[in-house]
Design an enzyme around this catalytic site. Sequence first.
Site, mmCIF file in Angstrom:
data_model
loop_
_atom_site.group_PDB
_atom_site.id
_atom_site.type_symbol
_atom_site.label_atom_id
_atom_site.label_comp_id
_atom_site.label_asym_id
_atom_site.label_seq_id
_atom_site.Cartn_x
_atom_site.Cartn_y
_atom_site.Cartn_z
ATOM 1 N N GLU A 189 -7.174 -11.539 6.445
ATOM 2 C CA GLU A 189 -7.989 -10.335 6.259
ATOM 3 C C GLU A 189 -9.193 -10.555 5.349
ATOM 4 O O GLU A 189 -9.893 -9.598 5.011
ATOM 5 C CB GLU A 189 -7.113 -9.227 5.682
ATOM 6 N N ASP A 222 -9.299 -4.700 6.482
ATOM 7 C CA ASP A 222 -9.885 -5.382 5.325
ATOM 8 C C ASP A 222 -11.115 -6.196 5.714
ATOM 9 O O ASP A 222 -12.079 -6.279 4.950
ATOM 10 C CB ASP A 222 -8.843 -6.292 4.674
ATOM 11 N N HIS A 231 0.808 -1.217 0.000
ATOM 12 C CA HIS A 231 0.000 0.000 0.000
ATOM 13 C C HIS A 231 0.844 1.271 0.000
ATOM 14 O O HIS A 231 0.343 2.345 0.370
ATOM 15 C CB HIS A 231 -0.937 0.016 1.210
#
Length: 253
Positions: free
Chosen positions: A149, A175, A47
């Site tokens: 997640e 998530d 990310h």
Amino acid sequence: MKNTSTFRQRMLAGDKLVGSFLKTPTSHGTEILAGAGFDFVVIDQEHAPFDRTTTDIALLAARGHDIPALVRVPGPEGILSVLDCGATGVLLPHVKSAAYAREAAALFRYSNGARGFATSTRAGAYTGVPMWKHIGEQDAQMTFVAQIEDPIALDEIEEIAAVDGVDSLFIGRGDLTAAFGDESKEPPAVIRATERIAEAARKAKKTISVFVGNGAEAAWLATLGASVFVLSSDQGFLRQAAVQGLRDVREKV
């Protein structure tokens, strides 16, 4: 390199370890967090705009300051590169099944594994470490943290936790929250999932890792058995300090 070489041992022993994500692709965040006394950092390729070169620079800074550095790679194909560059281990996102976990776990080990061999790397001291010494040290030290997640992973969570080579389960509450689609402050489904993942990890005698924004979250998750805490990020700390500093000056002038 005492801290780096003993990180997996301390994690498996249940030592309370506090680290932070690195989102800015430079060496500076690594140096600052090491100087502040954090136990480890997590370089975020998933990310954040870390590529192979900037990851290498951050890992060099981590080695220079003897702070263990995990790398959150986008997928298994990135594992070999970061281990060769000197990472202490990997945080692998979206581990959805035991089969996927087993395939990934093999990439961390030379003996009875599938890691490609080389000592012409930082991890091998650029051929400075003899072959079998390198194999023994790397197999003992490399850390595999599986990020859970996805709701589908809950169907196999006990099997995932039991996979040999998985050292820790990282509970991805963000998530899970997005996937369940509940906009309430503390979604019951996420709490139940968190408790279930933690229970599976405890049953398999695996470490529980979590992301936290503050001490209160850490205290709650510690009651579930969490011992590895990833607190905010370099960018999070920057924004927090910037907002507070700006507010303080504006209020006084």
